[in-house]
Design an enzyme around this catalytic site. Sequence first.
Site, PDB file in Angstrom:
ATOM      1  N   CYS A 165       6.071  87.913  49.288  1.00  0.00           N
ATOM      2  CA  CYS A 165       5.790  88.100  50.649  1.00  0.00           C
ATOM      3  C   CYS A 165       6.019  88.750  51.416  1.00  0.00           C
ATOM      4  O   CYS A 165       6.688  89.654  50.723  1.00  0.00           O
ATOM      5  CB  CYS A 165       5.626  86.435  51.033  1.00  0.00           C
ATOM      6  SG  CYS A 165       7.993  85.439  50.722  1.00  0.00           S
ATOM      7  N   HIS A 171      19.202  85.494  31.074  1.00  0.00           N
ATOM      8  CA  HIS A 171      19.876  84.278  30.903  1.00  0.00           C
ATOM      9  C   HIS A 171      18.895  83.119  31.562  1.00  0.00           C
ATOM     10  O   HIS A 171      19.437  82.793  31.337  1.00  0.00           O
ATOM     11  CB  HIS A 171      21.042  84.134  32.027  1.00  0.00           C
ATOM     12  CG  HIS A 171      22.173  85.456  32.404  1.00  0.00           C
ATOM     13  ND1 HIS A 171      23.382  85.556  32.728  1.00  0.00           N
ATOM     14  CD2 HIS A 171      22.216  86.613  30.985  1.00  0.00           C
ATOM     15  CE1 HIS A 171      24.383  86.588  31.721  1.00  0.00           C
ATOM     16  NE2 HIS A 171      23.237  86.700  30.438  1.00  0.00           N
TER      17      HIS A 171
HETATM   18  C1  RB5 Z   1       5.280  86.243  56.869  1.00  0.00           C
HETATM   19  O1  RB5 Z   1       4.629  86.700  58.239  1.00  0.00           O
HETATM   20  C2  RB5 Z   1       5.519  86.114  56.342  1.00  0.00           C
HETATM   21  O2  RB5 Z   1       6.889  84.901  57.046  1.00  0.00           O
HETATM   22  C3  RB5 Z   1       5.962  85.703  54.910  1.00  0.00           C
HETATM   23  O3  RB5 Z   1       5.710  86.994  54.041  1.00  0.00           O
HETATM   24  C4  RB5 Z   1       7.770  85.924  54.505  1.00  0.00           C
HETATM   25  O4  RB5 Z   1       8.634  86.756  54.591  1.00  0.00           O
HETATM   26  C5  RB5 Z   1       8.008  84.205  54.753  1.00  0.00           C
HETATM   27  O5  RB5 Z   1       9.282  84.167  53.402  1.00  0.00           O
END
Ligand code: RB5
Length: 147
Positions: free
Chosen positions: A66, A99
């Site tokens: 993400c 680990h």
């Molecule tokens: C999405 O905009 C963002 O919140 C996500 O990709 C991430 O960084 C969340 O932890």
Amino acid sequence: MKKVVVANDQGAVELTASIVEHLKKQGFEVNYLGIGEPVSVDYPDMAKAACEEFKKGGYEFGVLCCGTGIGISICANKIDGIRCALPQNCYAATMCKEHNDANFIAFGGRIDYPQPVLNMLDSYINTDVSMDERHVRRRAKMMALEK
Ligand code: RB5
């Protein structure tokens, strides 16, 4: 063929594409459950889909991405049986396998890492899980925390 499940949200579209390509070049069969373009999705849904797929069996590991790697790894770690690492560098990527026996590894598409993510991924892939008694004991205690 060794199988990997991969998912991402809009914060890591390009990074995840490079990871999928890298894994395929290494001979992994990639089950890609992410989004290939920056449409808005919710990272908990992406984590859930990939982890549930992994738990069906037959996968070596999973990769989640993400924007920061944080949200998606937190979500993955709420699912029983998942140990998702969010390494800062190649050393941490090595140690999370040796680990912690991490079965998922997470990265952030908006993070400036000190080392290339693909090198970090290779560090993880090319490391064996330590069966040293103390690490086995600590991992058992880690997983007991789920109960
Ligand atoms: C999405 O905009 C963002 O919140 C996500 O990709 C991430 O960084 C969340 O932890």
